[in-house]
Enzyme design. Structure first.
Site, short mmCIF file in Angstrom:
data_model
loop_
_atom_site.label_atom_id
_atom_site.label_comp_id
_atom_site.label_asym_id
_atom_site.label_seq_id
_atom_site.Cartn_x
_atom_site.Cartn_y
_atom_site.Cartn_z
CE LYS A 1 0.02 2.13 3.51
NZ LYS A 1 0.13 2.97 4.70
N PRO B 1 9.08 -5.35 3.43
CG PRO B 1 10.17 -3.33 3.04
CD PRO B 1 9.42 -4.42 2.35
N GLY C 1 5.75 1.42 6.44
CA GLY C 1 4.91 2.45 5.82
C GLY C 1 4.25 2.04 4.53
N GLY D 1 2.33 -0.77 4.53
CA GLY D 1 1.17 -1.59 4.94
C GLY D 1 1.41 -3.08 4.97
N GLY E 1 2.03 -5.36 7.30
CA GLY E 1 1.22 -6.03 8.31
C GLY E 1 -0.26 -5.81 8.08
CB SER E 2 -2.25 -2.79 7.23
OG SER E 2 -1.75 -2.07 8.33
CG ASP F 1 -2.39 2.17 7.28
OD1 ASP F 1 -3.11 3.18 7.13
OD2 ASP F 1 -1.15 2.20 7.32
O1 C5P Z 1 -3.83 1.93 14.12
P1 C5P Z 1 -2.37 1.66 14.23
O2 C5P Z 1 -2.07 0.51 15.17
O3 C5P Z 1 -1.68 1.51 12.93
O4 C5P Z 1 -1.73 2.96 14.91
C1 C5P Z 1 -0.46 2.96 15.52
C2 C5P Z 1 -0.30 4.27 16.28
O5 C5P Z 1 -0.15 5.36 15.35
C3 C5P Z 1 -1.48 4.66 17.14
O6 C5P Z 1 -1.40 4.10 18.42
C4 C5P Z 1 -1.37 6.17 17.19
O7 C5P Z 1 -0.37 6.58 18.12
C5 C5P Z 1 -0.83 6.52 15.81
N1 C5P Z 1 -1.91 6.87 14.86
C6 C5P Z 1 -2.56 8.09 14.98
N2 C5P Z 1 -3.57 8.41 14.09
C7 C5P Z 1 -3.92 7.56 13.10
C8 C5P Z 1 -3.25 6.31 12.97
C9 C5P Z 1 -2.26 6.00 13.86
O8 C5P Z 1 -2.26 8.90 15.87
N3 C5P Z 1 -4.88 7.89 12.28
#
Ligand code: C5P
Length: 290
Positions: free
Chosen positions: A14, A99, A103, A105, A107-108, A141
């Site tokens: 992604k 990797p 950034g 995605g 894992g997502s 994501d």
């Molecule tokens: O949702 P995810 O686990 O990918 O998010 C990891 C961290 O990134 C969150 O705990 C938060 O600190 C930050 N984040 C955020 N706003 C988003 C997505 C992620 O602040 N829209």
């Protein structure tokens, strides 16, 4: 060994072509606005019937990832099983070519592929919207990766709207081998564009239209990520020097960067050049798929 009942799913990389960050919300997440596209490279997963839930890892980046309980693949399997009220049983094999924590995605995309794959293995009847609702409990994501189509992404990442046709433009992805924590990058934000600043009615179907639009945008997470991992600046500098590169930028919270090229030949030349000068970097020529 595969049997007739095995199911396979592809988890494409992604890329956030731009990423604007808005206010921090009461749930601790930031509002986002992003144009997300997918590449023709990614991880692959297979799913086989089993009496328990297991995960086997292989591929170039398998060692960077443990098959621990908090792995996004296992979390996705358990979340889907819980949603439909059945045991989370499957033998999952993940070939990790993207990797980790980079950034794009990885894992997502894997988690979303689990939702698609297990929907077929378990013969579930769930709509895309229902799968996206499960996806958002796994990570910000994951919803956009459920259908893996060019999309506008908003909210914390849970609001996904199909984007109009984009050009099949050539792209180089480069990761300097550094994993950066998304939470750390968000914590380091000092300036941001805010959301709802983008017109969605601009024509973007030609390469020059898309590039002109993207030049009026940015990735707000690039500056804080670069402070954490200065190698990102080195990657962007190298990409800017590649003949035929039209736009270079970081994706997501990094550290993977991309460059869009005027044609496939210059993308492949850049892939050869950077692989030679930086043998420790992950460098991949790909393209945006529609
Ligand atoms: O949702 P995810 O686990 O990918 O998010 C990891 C961290 O990134 C969150 O705990 C938060 O600190 C930050 N984040 C955020 N706003 C988003 C997505 C992620 O602040 N829209």
């Amino acid at each position: 060994m595969t049997s007739r009942t095995d199911v396979a799913a592809f988890a494409p990389a992604k890329i956030n072509l731009f990423l604007h960050v808005g206010e921090k919300r009461s749930d601790g997440f930031h509002d986002l606005e992003s144009l997300v596209v997918f590449a023709d490279i990614g991880d692959t997963l297979t799913f086989s019937p089993s009496s328990e839930l297991t995960l086997t890892l292989e591929g170039r980046f398998a060692q960077r990832l443990g098959a621990e309980d908090d792995n996004l693949v296992l979390r996705a399997a358990r979340a889907l099983a819980k949603r439909v009220g059945r045991p989370a049983t499957a033998a999952i094999r993940l070939t990790k070519e993207l990797p980790v924590a980079s950034g794009i995605g990885g894992g997502s995309a894997d988690a979303a592929a689990v939702l698609r794959g297990l929907t077929r293995l378990w013969e579930l009847d769930l709509s895309w919207a229902e799968l996206r609702a499960v996806a958002k409990t796994i990570g910000s994501d994951v919803p956009v990766c459920v259908e893996s189509k060019s999309s506008w992404m908003e909210g914390r990442g849970e609001r996904v709207t199909a984007a109009s046709a984009l050009p099949l433009i050539s792209m180089l992805l480069v990761n300097p081998g550094i994993a950066v924590s998304t939470a750390d990058v968000f914590r380091g934000l000092t300036s941001r564009h805010g959301t709802d600043t983008i017109s969605r009615t601009l024509p973007l179907s030609l390469p020059r239209e898309l590039i002109a639009f993207l030049k009026s945008t940015s990735n707000d997470l690039q500056a804080p990520a670069q402070r954490i991992a200065p190698a990102i600046g080195v990657v962007l500098d190298e990409l800017s020097r590649m003949p035929g590169a039209e736009l270079w930028r970081m994706s997501g919270s990094g550290a993977t960067c991309f460059a869009l090229f005027e044609d496939q030949d210059s993308t492949e030349m850049a892939e050869i050049a950077l692989s030679r000068t930086h043998p420790d970097w992950w460098v991949k020529a790909t393209r945006i798929v529609s």
